[in-house]
Scaffold this motif. Structure first.
Motif, PDB file in Angstrom:
ATOM      1  N   ASP A 103       0.895  -0.966  -0.411  1.00 29.99           N
ATOM      2  CA  ASP A 103       0.444  -0.200  -0.164  1.00 29.99           C
ATOM      3  C   ASP A 103       0.803   1.431  -0.086  1.00 29.99           C
ATOM      4  N   LYS A 130       2.156   7.381  -6.453  1.00 28.37           N
ATOM      5  CA  LYS A 130       1.574   8.423  -6.991  1.00 28.37           C
ATOM      6  C   LYS A 130       2.165   9.939  -6.950  1.00 28.37           C
ATOM      7  N   LYS A 163       4.360   0.788  -8.335  1.00 25.45           N
ATOM      8  CA  LYS A 163       3.530   0.271  -9.004  1.00 25.45           C
ATOM      9  C   LYS A 163       3.126  -1.663  -8.495  1.00 25.45           C
ATOM     10  N   ASN A 218      -8.386  -6.179  -5.284  1.00 27.44           N
ATOM     11  CA  ASN A 218      -9.390  -4.960  -5.733  1.00 27.44           C
ATOM     12  C   ASN A 218      -8.479  -3.727  -5.806  1.00 27.44           C
ATOM     13  N   LYS A 219      -6.904  -4.382  -4.916  1.00 27.75           N
ATOM     14  CA  LYS A 219      -5.659  -3.035  -5.039  1.00 27.75           C
ATOM     15  C   LYS A 219      -4.807  -3.421  -6.165  1.00 27.75           C
ATOM     16  N   ALA A 243      -6.342  -1.760  -8.877  1.00 27.58           N
ATOM     17  CA  ALA A 243      -6.215  -0.245  -8.894  1.00 27.58           C
ATOM     18  C   ALA A 243      -5.463  -0.258  -9.451  1.00 27.58           C
ATOM     19  N   ASN A 286      -4.763  -0.536 -12.869  1.00 25.69           N
ATOM     20  CA  ASN A 286      -5.961   1.136 -13.496  1.00 25.69           C
ATOM     21  C   ASN A 286      -4.990   1.761 -13.367  1.00 25.69           C
ATOM     22  N   ASN A 287      -3.801   2.403 -12.343  1.00 34.56           N
ATOM     23  CA  ASN A 287      -3.138   3.375 -12.005  1.00 34.56           C
ATOM     24  C   ASN A 287      -2.453   3.747 -13.535  1.00 34.56           C
TER      25      ASN A 287
END
Length: 124
Positions: A78, A85, A92, A115-116, A119, A122-123
């Motif tokens: 995480d 970012k 990632k 889900n992480k 995500a 997708n980012n």
């Protein structure tokens, strides 16, 4: 293998390093204090440069050697996603590798981790 007392102390130390890392990257709209992140990463024998250079599998081996439990590994992943970012380095892929490792090796499927992973992909 660590005895219970040492394992508990090590777990507390790891949790403290992770809390510090998260507090430095999960502040909305803030510029990361790279020096503080470097200092916190020292708790894992890392710095930003060698974190960038280390292979995904070697990072996972390092986390195993440091005795991070599944939850701690997830928290570290995480951190990698959040740090990516607003950072010139993109961690990632390393985070996705850690999430996948947790899903496979813990023998427990987690929709949260699933889900992480989605995500983080997708980012990209």
């Amino acid at each position: 293998m660590l005895n219970k007392g040492l394992r508990d102390q090590e777990s507390i130390r790891i949790d403290n390093v992770l809390k510090t890392l998260h507090s430095l990257v999960f502040v909305p709209e803030s510029v990361f204090d790279t020096h503080q992140i470097e200092e916190a990463l020292k708790g894992f024998g890392l710095n930003i440069e060698n974190l960038n250079a280390i292979a995904q599998n070697d990072l996972i081996v390092l986390l195993e050697r440091l005795h991070l439990d599944w939850n701690q590994k997830e928290q570290f992943a995480d951190f990698l996603v959040a740090f990516s970012k607003q950072n010139p380095f993109d961690f990632k892929e390393k985070a996705i590798a850690i999430y996948n490792y947790i899903q496979q090796e813990s023998k427990t499927f987690s929709f949260g981790i699933f889900n992480k992973i989605a995500a983080a992909k997708n980012n990209h």
